[in-house]
Scaffold this motif. Structure first.
Motif, PDB file in Angstrom:
ATOM      1  N   HIS A   1      10.528   0.291 -36.750  1.00  0.00           N
ATOM      2  CA  HIS A   1      10.483  -0.713 -37.814  1.00  0.00           C
ATOM      3  C   HIS A   1      11.778  -0.775 -38.610  1.00  0.00           C
ATOM      4  CE1 HIS A   1       6.219  -1.687 -37.296  1.00  0.00           C
ATOM      5  NE2 HIS A   1       6.159  -0.446 -36.840  1.00  0.00           N
ATOM      6  N   GLY A   2      12.854  -0.253 -38.066  1.00  0.00           N
ATOM      7  CA  GLY A   2      14.149  -0.354 -38.715  1.00  0.00           C
ATOM      8  C   GLY A   2      14.267   0.451 -39.997  1.00  0.00           C
ATOM      9  N   ALA A   3      13.428   1.478 -40.166  1.00  0.00           N
ATOM     10  CA  ALA A   3      13.498   2.319 -41.365  1.00  0.00           C
ATOM     11  C   ALA A   3      14.248   3.605 -41.017  1.00  0.00           C
ATOM     12  CB  ALA A   3      12.092   2.648 -41.860  1.00  0.00           C
ATOM     13  N   PRO A   4      15.081   4.090 -41.917  1.00  0.00           N
ATOM     14  CA  PRO A   4      15.842   5.311 -41.626  1.00  0.00           C
ATOM     15  C   PRO A   4      14.914   6.524 -41.545  1.00  0.00           C
ATOM     16  CG  PRO A   4      16.155   4.660 -43.914  1.00  0.00           C
ATOM     17  CD  PRO A   4      15.362   3.566 -43.257  1.00  0.00           C
ATOM     18  N   PRO A   5      15.356   7.583 -40.879  1.00  0.00           N
ATOM     19  CA  PRO A   5      14.515   8.776 -40.742  1.00  0.00           C
ATOM     20  C   PRO A   5      14.278   9.477 -42.076  1.00  0.00           C
ATOM     21  CG  PRO A   5      16.693   9.164 -39.803  1.00  0.00           C
ATOM     22  CD  PRO A   5      16.644   7.727 -40.203  1.00  0.00           C
ATOM     23  N   LEU A   6      13.120  10.108 -42.174  1.00  0.00           N
ATOM     24  CA  LEU A   6      12.803  10.936 -43.326  1.00  0.00           C
ATOM     25  C   LEU A   6      13.347  12.342 -43.096  1.00  0.00           C
ATOM     26  CD1 LEU A   6       9.023  10.001 -43.748  1.00  0.00           C
ATOM     27  CD2 LEU A   6      10.909   9.254 -45.207  1.00  0.00           C
ATOM     28  N   THR A   7      13.546  13.074 -44.162  1.00  0.00           N
ATOM     29  CA  THR A   7      13.874  14.497 -44.063  1.00  0.00           C
ATOM     30  C   THR A   7      12.742  15.268 -44.735  1.00  0.00           C
ATOM     31  OG1 THR A   7      15.118  14.456 -46.146  1.00  0.00           O
ATOM     32  CG2 THR A   7      16.369  14.105 -44.116  1.00  0.00           C
ATOM     33  N   MET A   8      12.519  16.493 -44.291  1.00  0.00           N
ATOM     34  CA  MET A   8      11.483  17.321 -44.904  1.00  0.00           C
ATOM     35  C   MET A   8      11.960  17.802 -46.263  1.00  0.00           C
ATOM     36  SD  MET A   8       8.793  17.303 -43.030  1.00  0.00           S
ATOM     37  CE  MET A   8       7.820  18.507 -43.923  1.00  0.00           C
ATOM     38  N   SER A   9      11.061  17.772 -47.226  1.00  0.00           N
ATOM     39  CA  SER A   9      11.345  18.255 -48.570  1.00  0.00           C
ATOM     40  C   SER A   9      10.471  19.474 -48.839  1.00  0.00           C
ATOM     41  CB  SER A   9      11.032  17.160 -49.596  1.00  0.00           C
ATOM     42  OG  SER A   9      10.890  17.713 -50.891  1.00  0.00           O
ATOM     43  N   ARG A  10      11.097  20.599 -49.128  1.00  0.00           N
ATOM     44  CA  ARG A  10      10.353  21.819 -49.445  1.00  0.00           C
ATOM     45  C   ARG A  10       9.491  21.597 -50.673  1.00  0.00           C
ATOM     46  NH1 ARG A  10       8.525  23.844 -46.170  1.00  0.00           N
ATOM     47  NH2 ARG A  10      10.327  23.421 -44.954  1.00  0.00           N
ATOM     48  N   GLU A  11      10.055  20.931 -51.696  1.00  0.00           N
ATOM     49  CA  GLU A  11       9.326  20.675 -52.940  1.00  0.00           C
ATOM     50  C   GLU A  11       8.075  19.834 -52.682  1.00  0.00           C
ATOM     51  OE1 GLU A  11      10.158  18.101 -56.949  1.00  0.00           O
ATOM     52  OE2 GLU A  11      11.812  19.310 -56.189  1.00  0.00           O
ATOM     53  N   LEU A  12       8.210  18.765 -51.887  1.00  0.00           N
ATOM     54  CA  LEU A  12       7.052  17.931 -51.577  1.00  0.00           C
ATOM     55  C   LEU A  12       6.032  18.700 -50.744  1.00  0.00           C
ATOM     56  CD1 LEU A  12       8.593  14.428 -50.737  1.00  0.00           C
ATOM     57  CD2 LEU A  12       7.234  15.045 -52.738  1.00  0.00           C
ATOM     58  N   SER A  13       6.508  19.535 -49.832  1.00  0.00           N
ATOM     59  CA  SER A  13       5.585  20.313 -49.001  1.00  0.00           C
ATOM     60  C   SER A  13       4.782  21.305 -49.844  1.00  0.00           C
ATOM     61  CB  SER A  13       6.341  21.046 -47.889  1.00  0.00           C
ATOM     62  OG  SER A  13       6.829  20.115 -46.939  1.00  0.00           O
ATOM     63  N   ILE A  14       5.407  21.917 -50.837  1.00  0.00           N
ATOM     64  CA  ILE A  14       4.692  22.843 -51.723  1.00  0.00           C
ATOM     65  C   ILE A  14       3.620  22.078 -52.497  1.00  0.00           C
ATOM     66  CG2 ILE A  14       4.943  24.258 -53.819  1.00  0.00           C
ATOM     67  CD1 ILE A  14       7.723  25.112 -52.628  1.00  0.00           C
ATOM     68  N   SER A  15       3.983  20.918 -53.018  1.00  0.00           N
ATOM     69  CA  SER A  15       3.029  20.085 -53.743  1.00  0.00           C
ATOM     70  C   SER A  15       1.890  19.631 -52.832  1.00  0.00           C
ATOM     71  CB  SER A  15       3.769  18.867 -54.320  1.00  0.00           C
ATOM     72  OG  SER A  15       2.863  17.947 -54.868  1.00  0.00           O
ATOM     73  N   ALA A  16       2.229  19.171 -51.627  1.00  0.00           N
ATOM     74  CA  ALA A  16       1.213  18.696 -50.676  1.00  0.00           C
ATOM     75  C   ALA A  16       0.297  19.844 -50.263  1.00  0.00           C
ATOM     76  CB  ALA A  16       1.894  18.084 -49.451  1.00  0.00           C
ATOM     77  N   GLN A  17       0.855  21.035 -50.081  1.00  0.00           N
ATOM     78  CA  GLN A  17       0.052  22.196 -49.696  1.00  0.00           C
ATOM     79  C   GLN A  17      -0.952  22.555 -50.791  1.00  0.00           C
ATOM     80  OE1 GLN A  17      -0.016  23.716 -46.730  1.00  0.00           O
ATOM     81  NE2 GLN A  17      -1.721  24.954 -47.479  1.00  0.00           N
ATOM     82  N   LYS A  18      -0.503  22.582 -52.027  1.00  0.00           N
ATOM     83  CA  LYS A  18      -1.402  22.889 -53.142  1.00  0.00           C
ATOM     84  C   LYS A  18      -2.543  21.877 -53.204  1.00  0.00           C
ATOM     85  CE  LYS A  18       1.917  25.247 -56.113  1.00  0.00           C
ATOM     86  NZ  LYS A  18       2.785  25.138 -57.292  1.00  0.00           N
ATOM     87  N   TRP A  19      -2.214  20.598 -52.997  1.00  0.00           N
ATOM     88  CA  TRP A  19      -3.237  19.565 -53.073  1.00  0.00           C
ATOM     89  C   TRP A  19      -4.207  19.676 -51.897  1.00  0.00           C
ATOM     90  CZ3 TRP A  19      -5.469  17.392 -56.777  1.00  0.00           C
ATOM     91  CH2 TRP A  19      -6.296  16.289 -56.586  1.00  0.00           C
ATOM     92  N   ALA A  20      -3.703  19.955 -50.707  1.00  0.00           N
ATOM     93  CA  ALA A  20      -4.579  20.126 -49.536  1.00  0.00           C
ATOM     94  C   ALA A  20      -5.568  21.264 -49.776  1.00  0.00           C
ATOM     95  CB  ALA A  20      -3.738  20.395 -48.280  1.00  0.00           C
ATOM     96  N   GLU A  21      -5.099  22.357 -50.358  1.00  0.00           N
ATOM     97  CA  GLU A  21      -5.979  23.494 -50.625  1.00  0.00           C
ATOM     98  C   GLU A  21      -7.034  23.153 -51.675  1.00  0.00           C
ATOM     99  OE1 GLU A  21      -3.398  26.852 -51.374  1.00  0.00           O
ATOM    100  OE2 GLU A  21      -2.611  26.781 -49.316  1.00  0.00           O
ATOM    101  N   LYS A  22      -6.656  22.376 -52.704  1.00  0.00           N
ATOM    102  CA  LYS A  22      -7.636  21.953 -53.716  1.00  0.00           C
ATOM    103  C   LYS A  22      -8.691  21.045 -53.085  1.00  0.00           C
ATOM    104  CE  LYS A  22      -4.893  22.309 -57.904  1.00  0.00           C
ATOM    105  NZ  LYS A  22      -4.273  21.636 -59.033  1.00  0.00           N
ATOM    106  N   LEU A  23      -8.260  20.121 -52.237  1.00  0.00           N
ATOM    107  CA  LEU A  23      -9.213  19.218 -51.583  1.00  0.00           C
ATOM    108  C   LEU A  23     -10.187  19.996 -50.703  1.00  0.00           C
ATOM    109  CD1 LEU A  23      -6.917  16.229 -50.531  1.00  0.00           C
ATOM    110  CD2 LEU A  23      -8.512  16.333 -52.452  1.00  0.00           C
ATOM    111  N   LEU A  24      -9.669  20.947 -49.965  1.00  0.00           N
ATOM    112  CA  LEU A  24     -10.524  21.750 -49.094  1.00  0.00           C
ATOM    113  C   LEU A  24     -11.539  22.534 -49.919  1.00  0.00           C
ATOM    114  CD1 LEU A  24     -11.080  22.633 -46.146  1.00  0.00           C
ATOM    115  CD2 LEU A  24      -9.550  24.561 -46.579  1.00  0.00           C
TER     116      LEU A  24
END
Length: 152
Positions: A24-47
């Motif tokens: 779709h002509g969008a540039p590649p994403l890069t992994m963000s450690r900060e976002l991954s920490i936030s996403a991990q905390k939220w995944a654990e709360k949801l579970l």
């Protein structure tokens, strides 16, 4: 409980996003450690709460019971490029390919039966102004702006 994404899964998650974004002509994403920490905390709360709902993050967010960038992307079938804008049932797809998003975070939590995957994106996508969708959710096709049906 809780099971942070291992390196292989994280790479697979990022690669899947970038494969779809390239279409779709969008540039590649890069992994963000900060976002991954936030996403991990939220995944654990949801579970722990046995629910699936969005957090109050200012970043973009996709949720799912099990990993599936493919499932998020398959919402393209419902998206009408001829009428850019928010469309029910397409928000995961549009966030995956949202052109101005640059970073991706991944959180994964499991109790052995349920797997919850949280993807967080910065900057967030899915702004409700239709003009933003036209600029950020491009149809599949050529990767040069001159060859696309509408300009950037």
């Amino acid at each position: 409980f809780g099971s942070p994404a291992d390196g292989d899964f994280e790479k697979e998650f990022l690669d899947a996003h970038n494969t779809y974004r390239q279409k779709h002509g969008a540039p590649p994403l890069t992994m963000s450690r900060e976002l991954s920490i936030s996403a991990q905390k939220w995944a654990e709360k949801l579970l722990a709460a046995n629910i699936l709902k969005h957090s109050d993050t200012d970043d973009g967010e996709n949720l799912f019971y099990a990993s599936t960038v493919d499932k998020w992307y398959n919402e393209i079938e419902k998206y009408k490029f001829s009428r850019p804008g928010f469309q029910s049932g397409t928000g995961h797809f549009t966030q995956v390919v949202w052109k101005s998003s640059k970073e991706l975070g991944l959180g994964v939590a499991t109790d052995g039966r349920t797997i919850i995957v949280v993807g967080q994106y910065h900057p967030a996508g899915n702004f409700t102004n239709p003009g933003y969708f036209q600029e950020n959710v491009l149809p599949e096709g050529p990767t040069t702006p001159a060859e696309r049906p509408y300009s950037e």
